[in-house]
Design an enzyme around this catalytic site. Sequence first.
Site, mmCIF file in Angstrom:
data_model
loop_
_atom_site.group_PDB
_atom_site.id
_atom_site.type_symbol
_atom_site.label_atom_id
_atom_site.label_comp_id
_atom_site.label_asym_id
_atom_site.label_seq_id
_atom_site.Cartn_x
_atom_site.Cartn_y
_atom_site.Cartn_z
ATOM 1 N N ASP A 21 0.731 -1.116 0.113
ATOM 2 C CA ASP A 21 0.041 -0.014 -0.088
ATOM 3 C C ASP A 21 0.785 1.394 0.035
ATOM 4 O O ASP A 21 1.736 1.225 0.821
ATOM 5 C CB ASP A 21 -0.927 -0.153 1.137
ATOM 6 C CG ASP A 21 -2.186 -0.965 1.235
ATOM 7 O OD1 ASP A 21 -2.230 -1.536 0.258
ATOM 8 O OD2 ASP A 21 -2.813 -1.004 2.264
ATOM 9 N N LYS A 78 -8.309 0.711 -5.337
ATOM 10 C CA LYS A 78 -9.550 -0.075 -4.496
ATOM 11 C C LYS A 78 -10.861 0.513 -5.097
ATOM 12 O O LYS A 78 -10.938 1.935 -5.062
ATOM 13 C CB LYS A 78 -9.283 -0.113 -2.795
ATOM 14 C CG LYS A 78 -8.258 -1.001 -2.467
ATOM 15 C CD LYS A 78 -8.331 -0.773 -0.860
ATOM 16 C CE LYS A 78 -7.005 -1.706 -0.173
ATOM 17 N NZ LYS A 78 -7.262 -2.961 -0.458
ATOM 18 N N GLY A 150 -5.195 -2.905 8.726
ATOM 19 C CA GLY A 150 -5.020 -1.621 9.559
ATOM 20 C C GLY A 150 -4.595 -1.985 11.092
ATOM 21 O O GLY A 150 -4.598 -1.128 11.866
ATOM 22 N N GLY A 213 -3.164 -7.365 8.513
ATOM 23 C CA GLY A 213 -2.277 -7.585 9.462
ATOM 24 C C GLY A 213 -0.909 -8.078 9.393
ATOM 25 O O GLY A 213 -0.255 -8.133 10.255
ATOM 26 N N GLY A 234 -0.017 -3.834 4.132
ATOM 27 C CA GLY A 234 -0.714 -2.311 3.971
ATOM 28 C C GLY A 234 0.007 -1.435 5.025
ATOM 29 O O GLY A 234 0.950 -0.948 4.734
ATOM 30 N N SER A 235 -0.479 -1.034 6.318
ATOM 31 C CA SER A 235 -0.244 -0.057 7.252
ATOM 32 C C SER A 235 1.114 -0.448 7.588
ATOM 33 O O SER A 235 1.865 0.492 8.299
ATOM 34 C CB SER A 235 -1.184 -0.183 8.329
ATOM 35 O OG SER A 235 -2.387 0.095 7.555
#
Length: 298
Positions: A21, A78, A150, A213, A234-235
């Site tokens: 991301d 997305k 997230g 995660g 992602g995060s």
Amino acid sequence: MSEFKVKTGLAQMLKGGVIMDVVTPEQAIIAERAGACAVMALERIPADMRKSGQVCRMSDPRMIKEIMEAVSIPVMAKVRIGHFVEAQILEELQVDYIDESEVLTPADWTHHIEKHNFKVPFVCGAKDLGEALRRINEGAAMIRTKGEAGTGDVSEAVKHITKIKAEIQQYKENLKTESDFAAKATELRVPVDLLKTTLSEGKLPVVNFAAGGVATPADAALLMQLGCEGVFVGSGIFKSSDPEKLACAIVEATTHYDNPAKLLQISSDLGDLMGGISIQSINEAGGKNGARLSEIGW
């Protein structure tokens, strides 16, 4: 060759890779330099979406285009579940893949997008075999575990890939007759031929990535050892103190997932990692840590 075969072939090209991301062209360049096989262009990473409590929609096409112009690797973006017009816009923009994502606020609580209507390949999340096969039947060319985006807590992703594998094994052992297959296909709301193909191959008929995660190289290697064919991050990367070093480490761990000596080397001196939110602190109704995103979808 059918159009769906072409799309699944494009997704197969990402196998064994890491998709990251990114929210800026600069982050996309870091991801490409670290060895990412693709990037997911977003205005906000899932950890920030979770905190906001706001409606989360498709990102600004101008921002996505800037990221597309900054890197040579494929760019994903997305759309909201069921929002086929957002998908039409992204296809016109010529993104490489579209993720119909539970991380964004659903536009339709009854129907997912009919993905066979598009030339661009779609990625969709799933937490069990029924969800995965329904998305494939709609035209998804890639499946990813939903995990719990997230959070930095990998346990939901582990649960989802484990469940999909266990259900395939269970049905292979228990479904013996045509009526058994027909009853299970009806229960899962999928064509019986798709169910039979999946059980015959012992795996999903499209590439299956891990997501939700993943925050460390060990997380990535764990999911690869459990049978995932690549990893979305992602995060975790850009919430760490040294994003480029962590990004490189996760790419290496995804490649060398079955080599403990290499994983030991990769996992050392990575700086401060994403603090994260434990799954136990999140309830389905929401709260300060948001709601369970993995429960969105049907």
